[in-house]
Design an enzyme around this catalytic site. Structure first.
Site, PDB file in Angstrom:
ATOM      1  N   SER A 181      20.120   8.331-106.682  1.00  0.00           N
ATOM      2  CA  SER A 181      19.664   8.576-108.052  1.00  0.00           C
ATOM      3  C   SER A 181      18.195   8.966-108.048  1.00  0.00           C
ATOM      4  O   SER A 181      17.406   8.447-107.243  1.00  0.00           O
ATOM      5  CB  SER A 181      19.854   7.326-108.906  1.00  0.00           C
ATOM      6  OG  SER A 181      19.219   7.475-110.174  1.00  0.00           O
ATOM      7  N   TYR A 220      20.507  -1.442-111.209  1.00  0.00           N
ATOM      8  CA  TYR A 220      21.164  -0.217-110.752  1.00  0.00           C
ATOM      9  C   TYR A 220      20.244   0.558-109.811  1.00  0.00           C
ATOM     10  O   TYR A 220      20.658   1.006-108.735  1.00  0.00           O
ATOM     11  CB  TYR A 220      21.532   0.656-111.960  1.00  0.00           C
ATOM     12  CG  TYR A 220      21.919   2.069-111.604  1.00  0.00           C
ATOM     13  CD1 TYR A 220      23.197   2.364-111.153  1.00  0.00           C
ATOM     14  CD2 TYR A 220      21.005   3.116-111.718  1.00  0.00           C
ATOM     15  CE1 TYR A 220      23.561   3.666-110.818  1.00  0.00           C
ATOM     16  CE2 TYR A 220      21.349   4.409-111.388  1.00  0.00           C
ATOM     17  CZ  TYR A 220      22.628   4.677-110.935  1.00  0.00           C
ATOM     18  OH  TYR A 220      22.963   5.969-110.605  1.00  0.00           O
TER      19      TYR A 220
END
Length: 256
Positions: free
Chosen positions: A150, A163
């Protein structure tokens, strides 16, 4: 979909390959000649639709079911994969592994429970670790592993802290694995999407949030799953054979 057959004759496994970015990756690799194992955890119908789309477009694919984030998940996945390969009358083994499956956790540190934390790491970090570990004998020399990371691992994003931590661990995993598997000619890279148009991010239904996310990119738009799939295909292909241990930004220039 018309693409150059960079993956002709290869076998690929895409975890979380039935929806969103995973679906686009599955379709891209299949369009480029790979036999694609489309993994799914819960949505059988989505997996079957993705397989049907690939076959309709002239490609080859089969669905693989295994719930991730639970004990024995990696062994269950590989058992299903082996069974699916045999049903396809395909040679055992794998050329491309894409660790794409993951969940988000849109909560700040004050609102993350122990159960939340354990689940996001179980699916985003532990599952790919043991999928690779159990799959090492199946991955052919000269193959490729691509870990979907990410863009949020390179700047502070407190709203999704757990996350982001789970994806940061995948970046570290990529580095160590690239060094370990280099002698076998296996490349290992991470691809880091930015704000992408997928169902995994329900906040995109809000027009103001969409505008704000779009403005983060130098192109003033959200990424599309196909944008990410193109980068994954490159990282998994022979043209990237001299590129390993890298985190490839596929965010459209977010916060550069």
């Amino acid at each position: 979909m018309t693409t150059t057959p960079h993956h002709e004759g290869r076998t690929a496994l895409v975890t979380g390959g039935s929806r969103g970015i995973g679906r686009a990756i599955s379709r891209r690799l299949a369009a480029e000649g790979a036999l694609v194992a489309v993994h799914y955890g819960h949505d059988h119908d989505a997996a079957e639709r993705t397989v049907e789309e690939i076959v309709t477009d002239g490609g080859r694919a089969f669905a693989v079911h295994a719930e991730l984030g639970v004990p024995g998940d990696a062994d269950a996945l590989w058992a299903e994969f082996d069974h699916g390969l045999a049903a396809q009358d395909a040679a055992p083994g794998l050329d491309v592994l894409v660790n794409n499956a993951g969940i988000t956790l849109p909560r700040s540190i004050a609102n993350v429970t122990e159960q939340d934390y354990d689940r996001v790491f179980a699916i985003n970090t532990r599952a790919p670790f043991f999928i690779v570990q159990r799959g090492l004998e199946r991955i052919r020399d000269g193959g490729a592993i691509v870990n979907v990371s990410s863009v949020t691992t390179r700047f502070a994003y407190p709203a999704i802290i757990a996350y982001t931590m789970s994806k940061g661990a995948m970046d570290t995993f990529t580095l160590a694995l690239a060094k370990e598997l280099g002698p076998r000619g296996i490349t290992v890279n991470a691809v880091a999407p930015g704000f992408t148009e997928t169902g995994i991010n329900p906040t995109l239904r809000n027009p103001e949030i969409r505008r704000n996310y779009s403005a983060e990119s130098v192109f003033d738009r959200l990424g599309q799953p196909e944008d990410i799939a193109a980068v994954v295909s490159f990282a998994a292909g022979g043209d990237a054979g001299w590129t390993t241990g890298q985190r490839i930004d596929a965010s459209g220039g977010v916060r550069i």
